[in-house]
Motif scaffolding. Structure first.
Motif, PDB file in Angstrom:
ATOM      1  N   ARG A  30       0.858  -1.196   0.000  1.00 55.62           N
ATOM      2  CA  ARG A  30       0.000   0.000   0.000  1.00 55.62           C
ATOM      3  C   ARG A  30       0.886   1.235   0.000  1.00 55.62           C
ATOM      4  O   ARG A  30       1.934   1.270   0.642  1.00 55.62           O
ATOM      5  N   GLN A  31       0.464   2.247  -0.707  1.00 57.18           N
ATOM      6  CA  GLN A  31       1.161   3.528  -0.691  1.00 57.18           C
ATOM      7  C   GLN A  31       0.152   4.631  -0.425  1.00 57.18           C
ATOM      8  O   GLN A  31      -1.015   4.522  -0.793  1.00 57.18           O
ATOM      9  N   VAL A  32       0.621   5.673   0.238  1.00 55.34           N
ATOM     10  CA  VAL A  32      -0.240   6.799   0.571  1.00 55.34           C
ATOM     11  C   VAL A  32       0.433   8.070   0.073  1.00 55.34           C
ATOM     12  O   VAL A  32       1.607   8.307   0.348  1.00 55.34           O
ATOM     13  N   GLU A  33      -0.306   8.871  -0.668  1.00 56.05           N
ATOM     14  CA  GLU A  33       0.187  10.166  -1.123  1.00 56.05           C
ATOM     15  C   GLU A  33      -0.469  11.234  -0.260  1.00 56.05           C
ATOM     16  O   GLU A  33      -1.691  11.380  -0.245  1.00 56.05           O
ATOM     17  N   MET A  34       0.345  11.954   0.478  1.00 53.52           N
ATOM     18  CA  MET A  34      -0.149  12.987   1.377  1.00 53.52           C
ATOM     19  C   MET A  34      -0.233  14.324   0.633  1.00 53.52           C
ATOM     20  O   MET A  34       0.543  14.579  -0.269  1.00 53.52           O
ATOM     21  N   PRO A  35      -1.161  15.194   1.031  1.00 49.58           N
ATOM     22  CA  PRO A  35      -1.314  16.478   0.357  1.00 49.58           C
ATOM     23  C   PRO A  35      -0.227  17.490   0.722  1.00 49.58           C
ATOM     24  O   PRO A  35      -0.110  18.523   0.082  1.00 49.58           O
ATOM     25  N   MET A  36       0.543  17.191   1.751  1.00 49.35           N
ATOM     26  CA  MET A  36       1.637  18.071   2.181  1.00 49.35           C
ATOM     27  C   MET A  36       2.862  17.196   2.401  1.00 49.35           C
ATOM     28  O   MET A  36       2.753  16.001   2.602  1.00 49.35           O
ATOM     29  N   THR A  37       4.016  17.812   2.395  1.00 49.53           N
ATOM     30  CA  THR A  37       5.229  17.043   2.642  1.00 49.53           C
ATOM     31  C   THR A  37       5.294  16.606   4.100  1.00 49.53           C
ATOM     32  O   THR A  37       4.693  17.234   4.993  1.00 49.53           O
ATOM     33  N   VAL A  38       6.031  15.538   4.345  1.00 51.34           N
ATOM     34  CA  VAL A  38       6.230  15.062   5.709  1.00 51.34           C
ATOM     35  C   VAL A  38       6.904  16.148   6.544  1.00 51.34           C
ATOM     36  O   VAL A  38       6.557  16.364   7.701  1.00 51.34           O
ATOM     37  N   GLU A  39       7.846  16.865   5.948  1.00 48.39           N
ATOM     38  CA  GLU A  39       8.536  17.943   6.670  1.00 48.39           C
ATOM     39  C   GLU A  39       7.559  19.019   7.116  1.00 48.39           C
ATOM     40  O   GLU A  39       7.626  19.505   8.242  1.00 48.39           O
TER      41      GLU A  39
END
Length: 50
Positions: A30-39
């Motif tokens: 599974r992969q998740v694309e977040m709307p903001m960077t982890v940083e």
């Protein structure tokens, strides 16, 4: 959030999907694309590293 030109509603827009096979690997994870960077999420205090 205004400082980062985002809103908390933006945090609810993550995309999740199955990893396709490729380069000899079977995929299936599974992969998740977040709307903001982890940083950025870290700087906002919404996630932290253990």
């Amino acid at each position: 959030m205004r400082r980062f030109n985002s809103s908390f509603e933006d945090l609810g827009r993550a995309w999740e999907g199955e990893i396709a096979p490729g380069f000899g690997a079977r995929g299936g994870g599974r992969q998740v694309e977040m709307p903001m960077t982890v940083e950025l999420l870290r700087r906002l205090g919404l996630i932290e590293e253990f």
